[in-house]
Design a protein around this motif. Structure first.
Motif, short mmCIF file in Angstrom:
data_model
loop_
_atom_site.label_atom_id
_atom_site.label_comp_id
_atom_site.label_asym_id
_atom_site.label_seq_id
_atom_site.Cartn_x
_atom_site.Cartn_y
_atom_site.Cartn_z
N ALA A 48 0.84 -1.21 0.00
CA ALA A 48 0.00 0.00 0.00
C ALA A 48 0.87 1.25 0.00
CB ALA A 48 -0.93 -0.01 1.21
N ARG A 49 1.97 1.22 0.73
CA ARG A 49 2.88 2.37 0.77
C ARG A 49 3.63 2.53 -0.53
NH1 ARG A 49 1.14 1.44 5.31
NH2 ARG A 49 1.40 2.77 7.15
N PRO A 93 0.35 6.97 -9.42
CA PRO A 93 -0.10 5.66 -8.95
C PRO A 93 -1.12 5.02 -9.88
CG PRO A 93 -0.20 7.30 -7.19
CD PRO A 93 0.01 8.04 -8.48
N VAL A 95 -2.57 5.25 4.50
CA VAL A 95 -1.89 6.24 3.65
C VAL A 95 -2.89 7.17 2.98
CG1 VAL A 95 0.09 4.74 3.27
CG2 VAL A 95 -1.83 4.69 1.64
N LYS A 125 1.26 4.24 -2.92
CA LYS A 125 1.15 5.65 -2.58
C LYS A 125 2.37 6.43 -3.05
CE LYS A 125 -0.44 9.32 -0.34
NZ LYS A 125 -1.67 10.04 -0.76
N ALA A 126 3.55 5.79 -3.03
CA ALA A 126 4.80 6.48 -3.36
C ALA A 126 5.00 6.65 -4.86
CB ALA A 126 5.98 5.72 -2.77
N CYS A 127 4.19 6.01 -5.68
CA CYS A 127 4.33 6.14 -7.13
C CYS A 127 4.12 7.58 -7.58
CB CYS A 127 3.33 5.24 -7.86
SG CYS A 127 3.72 3.49 -7.82
N ASP A 162 -10.32 5.38 -4.52
CA ASP A 162 -9.02 5.84 -5.02
C ASP A 162 -8.27 4.72 -5.73
OD1 ASP A 162 -9.27 8.46 -3.81
OD2 ASP A 162 -8.93 7.44 -1.90
N LEU A 204 -5.75 6.39 1.18
CA LEU A 204 -6.39 5.94 -0.05
C LEU A 204 -7.56 5.03 0.30
CD1 LEU A 204 -3.26 5.08 -2.26
CD2 LEU A 204 -4.66 7.17 -2.33
N LEU A 260 -3.81 0.81 2.79
CA LEU A 260 -4.36 1.92 2.00
C LEU A 260 -5.05 2.93 2.90
CD1 LEU A 260 -5.81 -0.03 -1.07
CD2 LEU A 260 -3.82 1.48 -1.06
#
Length: 338
Positions: free
Chosen positions: A234-235, A243, A265, A238-240, A272, A267, A262
């Motif tokens: 999930a992290r 995404p 973070v 989010k870091a993309c 999302d 989402l 999710l």
């Protein structure tokens, strides 16, 4: 509980005839064999397995080989419990027993299986966790030990197999997501070098290509096949920089951790990030409800055992119409997540 003598007296036939019927010998009249098996079940016949093993050079055991690791041990693997039940329900018809063969992460699967085979521990083997190239197939074929893998491999020695319909799952999931407007679709890599990963991802790419889309490497997320792995992924999502808007995955436990990760973070699953996964008993507690693929694991176990026995001369007559190689279907269960 009745022994073979009581069974023979009850049917008024010889002990030798009863013994040959119970052991699947071809010189027994089919009607007599049916009567013997029905009476054995009714009277609770229990074979002297030690004596039978000595006389026949057989153990009466079918081994189910699984590979364990610290992650699966810690978090558990519920997939196989119902499969085992289905397998044993078939084996018990023939006074056979299922034993799990657990290969730890500290040992090479090929070496472990070689040791099991050398000890003559089981008459037949069910394999799981099939790899792209799987030397275990060739080992069992050389030793002339009947076996069936749950899964395909590029290694092929003519053995029967049953595999889940990962191609159908991939194609249905991608078509559904594209129809809902998604263009950035990612996947969670099925752990390790298992052949299912290649089958699954190849069909994902093929289906995306038909929609003039692709699967960038950045949208292939990897982690342990458990809740902790999903939580960490999930992290990564989010870091993309850009995404994905949808994810498809095949591991039942990973999706549980993914939902939790999710939410932490920021989402929201189904809003999302669309999610399509595999069904599990825990999935009913997810919110929003998971769009998933389901199957009867017990029926899968029954099919594995019947297909295996159908490939063995001693039991072939009981399963004359069995299909030796099958893609096992999964059913789409519509939810709110994707």
């Amino acid at each position: 509980m009745a022994g073979i003598r009581q069974l023979a007296d009850h049917l008024n036939i010889s002990i030798g005839t009863v013994s040959r019927a119970l052991n699947g010998k071809p010189d027994v009249n089919p009607d007599t064999r049916r009567r013997v098996l029905e009476a054995a079940e009714k009277l609770g016949y229990v074979a002297n397995q030690a004596g039978r093993a000595l006389r026949q050079g057989k153990t009466g055991i079918v081994g189910f080989m699984m590979e364990t690791d610290t992650e699966s041990t810690r978090y558990g693997d519920l997939f196989f419990t119902s499969v085992f039940d289905g397998v044993q329900s078939v084996l018990s018809r023939h006074q056979l027993d299922l034993v799990t063969l657990l290969c730890s992460s500290s040992e090479e699967p090929d070496a472990y299986l070689d040791r099991i085979v050398a000890r003559g521990f089981a008459d037949a083997i069910i394999l799981s966790g099939t790899r792209r190239h799987d030397p275990r197939f060739e080992l069992l074929a050389r030793r002339k030990i009947p076996f069936i893998p749950l899964g395909r491999s590029l290694t092929d020695v003519g053995q029967p197999w049953i595999d889940l319909d990962f191609e159908g799952m991939a194609e249905t999931a991608v078509n559904r997501l594209v129809a809902s407007g998604h263009r950035r679709i990612g996947i969670i890599w099925p752990h390790g070098d298992y052949n299912l990963a290649y089958i699954f991802i190849d069909r994902i790419r093929e289906t995306l290509a038909r929609h003039s889309l692709s699967l960038p490497d950045a949208y292939i997320f990897k982690g342990p096949p458990n809740e902790d792995g999903g939580y960490r992924i999930a992290r990564d999502i989010k870091a993309c920089a850009e995404p994905p808007t949808a994810i498809v995955l095949v591991n039942e436990a990973t999706v549980m951790g993914l939902y939790r990760g999710l939410s932490e973070v920021g989402l929201t699953p189904g809003k999302d990030l669309a999610i399509i996964g595999r069904h599990s008993p825990q999935a009913k507690f997810l919110s929003p409800s998971l769009t998933s693929f389901d199957l009867s694991l017990r029926d899968l176990g029954i099919a594995l055992a019947e297909t295996l026995l159908g490939s063995m001369p001693a039991y072939r007559e009981f399963y004359p119409d069995i299909v030796s190689r099958r893609i096992w279907p999964m059913t789409l269960v519509e939810g709110e997540s994707g």
